[in-house]
Design a protein around this motif. Structure first.
Motif, PDB file in Angstrom:
ATOM      1  N   LEU A  41      -5.430  13.472   2.040  1.00  0.00           N
ATOM      2  CA  LEU A  41      -6.333  14.137   1.110  1.00  0.00           C
ATOM      3  C   LEU A  41      -6.406  13.383  -0.221  1.00  0.00           C
ATOM      4  N   THR A  42      -7.539  13.463  -0.875  1.00  0.00           N
ATOM      5  CA  THR A  42      -7.735  12.780  -2.148  1.00  0.00           C
ATOM      6  C   THR A  42      -6.833  13.396  -3.210  1.00  0.00           C
ATOM      7  N   PRO A  43      -6.010  12.586  -3.873  1.00  0.00           N
ATOM      8  CA  PRO A  43      -5.112  13.140  -4.896  1.00  0.00           C
ATOM      9  C   PRO A  43      -5.889  13.736  -6.056  1.00  0.00           C
ATOM     10  N   GLY A  44      -5.347  14.809  -6.614  1.00  0.00           N
ATOM     11  CA  GLY A  44      -5.943  15.414  -7.794  1.00  0.00           C
ATOM     12  C   GLY A  44      -5.561  14.667  -9.050  1.00  0.00           C
ATOM     13  N   ALA A  45      -6.094  15.107 -10.165  1.00  0.00           N
ATOM     14  CA  ALA A  45      -5.831  14.460 -11.447  1.00  0.00           C
ATOM     15  C   ALA A  45      -4.334  14.446 -11.739  1.00  0.00           C
ATOM     16  N   GLY A  46      -3.830  13.282 -12.119  1.00  0.00           N
ATOM     17  CA  GLY A  46      -2.425  13.145 -12.455  1.00  0.00           C
ATOM     18  C   GLY A  46      -1.500  13.018 -11.266  1.00  0.00           C
ATOM     19  N   THR A  47      -2.056  12.908 -10.067  1.00  0.00           N
ATOM     20  CA  THR A  47      -1.261  12.803  -8.842  1.00  0.00           C
ATOM     21  C   THR A  47      -1.555  11.479  -8.148  1.00  0.00           C
ATOM     22  N   ASP A  48      -0.517  10.738  -7.791  1.00  0.00           N
ATOM     23  CA  ASP A  48      -0.706   9.454  -7.118  1.00  0.00           C
ATOM     24  C   ASP A  48      -1.096   9.632  -5.661  1.00  0.00           C
ATOM     25  N   ARG A  49      -0.421  10.565  -4.973  1.00  0.00           N
ATOM     26  CA  ARG A  49      -0.704  10.810  -3.568  1.00  0.00           C
ATOM     27  C   ARG A  49      -0.215  12.196  -3.194  1.00  0.00           C
ATOM     28  N   VAL A  50      -0.757  12.717  -2.124  1.00  0.00           N
ATOM     29  CA  VAL A  50      -0.369  14.042  -1.655  1.00  0.00           C
ATOM     30  C   VAL A  50       0.854  13.902  -0.753  1.00  0.00           C
ATOM     31  N   LEU A  51       1.854  14.706  -1.028  1.00  0.00           N
ATOM     32  CA  LEU A  51       3.107  14.654  -0.285  1.00  0.00           C
ATOM     33  C   LEU A  51       3.279  15.906   0.570  1.00  0.00           C
ATOM     34  N   ILE A  52       4.136  15.812   1.567  1.00  0.00           N
ATOM     35  CA  ILE A  52       4.588  16.985   2.305  1.00  0.00           C
ATOM     36  C   ILE A  52       6.023  17.274   1.880  1.00  0.00           C
ATOM     37  N   PRO A  53       6.480  18.511   2.051  1.00  0.00           N
ATOM     38  CA  PRO A  53       7.875  18.807   1.736  1.00  0.00           C
ATOM     39  C   PRO A  53       8.831  17.881   2.501  1.00  0.00           C
TER      40      PRO A  53
END
Length: 355
Positions: free
Chosen positions: A308-320
């Motif tokens: 998924l496209t990262p939101g503002a201030g986020t490099d990448r989407v992570l899972i737990p």
């Protein structure tokens, strides 16, 4: 914030093993606990890591923890066993209880275990990782009797432990899903880290006796805040539950499931001796996989979320579990940061015990 020093994972594990052996633990028991503490700090869970060795030493010397204990089965059903931990070393007992639950689930498809009167079992995610490594889904709830630290939603008064929850889902060939969190905004150990010169708390982590948010650990530890082993029961304030009424409800569920259902005791009007309660359920997904679709779906969904496209201030989407895996690799390679004060206290303790 007090400066930190990097410590070698191998060296600090050996030091803690030596301390625990000097306190009466057998070598295998001591190494199990020491490795768990090192791994917790390496994974970024400093609150459940190396800093705890000072408290364990104190508890072993005062009899609150007992070395050399093993599991006592109290109730044995076809797929569920309730164990008593006899106030022994929590990581040693929990690892064994989880291993027994895993063995039954691999044989029958489903199992559960309850554990009561165990010492501090440490980072709960270590046990869902243990189950995931065996190919099992697991769901775990913990309470800590005799550890009334957290204020539910709507009050500034204490009524629960930090009550962690963890869920593990194996992902063969990829990274497992490992969700692990306290139902308080921060674990008590993070307040301990802050009190010992580590990272400061966020403003909403604590409330004073009037329910006013604060980041000052003294409201939790009282006059003991500057001692080597601060006592979180001595303050007039409390930790706060996360997520308003929703997180508070989950926290109270942990008290009932891991405290009442296991007979470990809850943190209500009746005072119970200190002890960790654990309720853990294990499912073998292979037994459910009539169309051999479960693991492909798990892998596909994890890949989808990460893409998924990262939101503002986020490099990448992570899972737990992603953050812990990355930080663990880095810290095991480069050293684990430890507040200078804590490093000095551990070194002084080891010297005094081992001379």
């Amino acid at each position: 914030m007090m400066p930190s020093v990097p410590v070698s994972a191998t060296a600090i594990t050996q030091t803690m093993t030596d301390i625990l052996c000097a306190d009466g633990c057998a070598l295998d028991e001591a190494r199990c606990v020491a490795e768990h503490l090192t791994e917790a700090s390496a994974s970024g869970h400093d609150s459940h890591g190396i800093i705890r060795i000072l408290r364990y030493h104190h508890w072993l010397r005062t009899g609150q923890l007992k070395a050399g204990q093993s599991l006592t089965p109290m109730v044995e059903l076809d797929a569920f066993t309730l164990f008593d931990g006899n106030s022994g070393m929590g990581q040693w007992l929990a690892r064994d209880a989880v291993a027994r639950g895993i063995e039954v689930a691999k044989r029958t498809g489903f199992s559960g275990i309850g554990l009561r009167r165990a010492g501090h079992i440490g980072r709960l995610g270590a046990y869902t990782e243990q189950a995931a490594a065996a190919g099992l889904v697991s769901i775990m709830f913990v309470n800590v009797a005799g550890s009334q630290l957290v204020a539910p939603f709507g009050t500034g008064k204490r009524a629960a432990s930090t009550a962690p929850v963890s869920v593990g889902v194996p992902n063969p060939g990829g990274d497992d899903f490992i969700l692990d969190f306290a139902t308080s905004i921060v674990a008590e150990g993070k307040a301990l880290v802050a009190a010992q010169g580590g990272a400061a708390l966020t403003l909403d982590a604590l409330v004073d006796q009037n329910g006013v948010p604060t980041r000052d650990p003294e409201v939790l530890y009282g006059a003991t805040v500057s001692e080597a082993v601060p006592d979180p029961l001595m303050g007039s304030g409390a930790l706060q539950a996360f997520g308003l009424h929703k997180g508070s409800g989950l926290m109270l569920a942990c008290e009932l499931l891991a405290g009442a259902l296991t007979s470990n005791g809850t943190n209500g009007a009746t005072k119970h001796p200190f002890g960790n309660g654990l309720l853990a359920l294990f499912i073998d997904p292979v037994r459910l996989d009539a169309e051999q679709a479960i693991f492909p779906e798990v892998a596909s969904y994890i890949d989808f979320v990460r893409s998924l496209t990262p939101g503002a201030g986020t490099d990448r989407v992570l899972i737990p579990g992603d953050k812990e895996r990355a930080l663990r690799a880095e810290r095991m390679r480069d050293g684990i940061p430890l507040p200078q004060r804590v490093a000095d206290e551990i070194a002084a303790l080891a010297t005094s015990l081992l001379l």
